[in-house]
Write an enzyme that holds these catalytic residues in place. Structure first.
Site, short mmCIF file in Angstrom:
data_model
loop_
_atom_site.label_atom_id
_atom_site.label_comp_id
_atom_site.label_asym_id
_atom_site.label_seq_id
_atom_site.Cartn_x
_atom_site.Cartn_y
_atom_site.Cartn_z
N ASP A 122 0.85 -1.19 0.00
CA ASP A 122 0.00 0.00 0.00
C ASP A 122 0.89 1.23 0.00
O ASP A 122 1.75 1.39 0.88
CB ASP A 122 -0.91 0.02 1.23
CG ASP A 122 -1.99 -1.05 1.16
OD1 ASP A 122 -2.05 -1.76 0.14
OD2 ASP A 122 -2.76 -1.18 2.14
N ASP A 148 -15.22 -3.28 -0.66
CA ASP A 148 -14.74 -2.94 0.68
C ASP A 148 -15.96 -2.65 1.54
O ASP A 148 -16.68 -1.68 1.30
CB ASP A 148 -13.82 -1.72 0.62
CG ASP A 148 -12.70 -1.90 -0.40
OD1 ASP A 148 -12.17 -3.03 -0.49
OD2 ASP A 148 -12.36 -0.94 -1.10
#
EC number: 5.3.1.16
Length: 257
Positions: free
Chosen positions: A8, A129
């Site tokens: 990330d 998500d």
């Protein structure tokens, strides 16, 4: 089961968030390419890259770092974070990205998602998500009224190559994956599902492996790898391709007389 290390990117650095909170970003490395090489050396066969800045802004921010990783490594890379236009999808595929992850646009522009799935078959993954079962968008800063299972059925009809399911409340917490949510999602669609969020131990991976016959084909691991709770090598040996259980014991003699 595919074991996929996560990288990330926030401000060009490798970080992990806690439950998607940008204010709780923990920096683990300042060299994304070096980190990618590290996972490759430990047996990674695919990488998961997320432009966290891009997820917030809707524009590519960590493009240079992602390009360097894709061009440096000879394994498939999937990329997400702020991909909200056909132009951006084309840019990433031209860069050499194997699969592009769409999230927010699956809620806001479903027709675009359907068109992209048709134009680039097998190359579009949908990131679902979820926060309390509802789909979050725009870098997890907003929560829609759409149920994760409803979106999953929609993108299956659109022709998505697969789904990456993240339980936001588990992400970065090392509290274990949401097995029940994954089980329910897998029962709703006939698509490969990649689990993400909460993995903290080999036991968690073995629990996920039980779901592999239901359609959970892979798992993305982030915090647990960076913290050292799990090594990538051990994860692959436990549930990856060529796992321990798939390798017959060397008895020192032939069992065929």
């Amino acid at each position: 089961m595919d074991i996929i290390p996560a990288i990330d990117l926030l401000g060009g650095r490798c970080v992990r968030l806690y439950q998607g909170d940008y204010n709780q970003a923990e920096v683990f490395d300042t060299d994304p390419v070096g980190m990618a090489r590290r996972w490759l050396s430990q047996g990674a066969t695919r990488l998961h890259l997320v432009d966290l800045d891009g997820a917030k802004t809707g524009e590519p921010v960590n493009q240079a770092a992602m390009a360097a990783i894709v061009q440096d490594l000879a394994i498939p890379v999937q990329v997400g974070g702020g991909v909200r236009s056909r132009q951006r999808v084309v840019e990433l595929l031209d860069l050499g990205v194997d699969r592009v992850i769409l999230g927010t646009v699956a809620i806001e522009q479903p027709q675009l998602v359907e068109a992209l799935c048709a134009e680039f078959p097998g190359r579009i993954l949908i990131g679902i998500d979820a926060r309390d079962g509802k789909v979050a968008t725009r870098g997890w800063l907003e929560t829609s009224t759409v149920q994760a299972t409803d979106l999953a059925r929609t993108v299956e009809k659109a022709g998505a190559a697969g789904i990456i399911y993240t339980d936001i409340h588990r992400d970065g917490t090392l509290q274990g994956p949401n097995l029940e949510a994954l089980r329910q999602l897998a029962s709703e669609v006939n698509l490969p599902i990649i689990a993400s969020g909460g993995v903290s131990s080999i036991a968690d991976l073995l629990n996920l492996f039980v779901l592999s016959t239901s359609g959970v084909t892979g798992v993305i691991i982030g915090k647990a790898l960076y913290s050292g709770d799990i090594t990538l090598t051990d994860a692959i040996r436990a549930v990856g391709q060529g796992r321990w259980q798939d390798v017959p014991p060397d008895l020192g003699f032939s069992t065929f007389a």
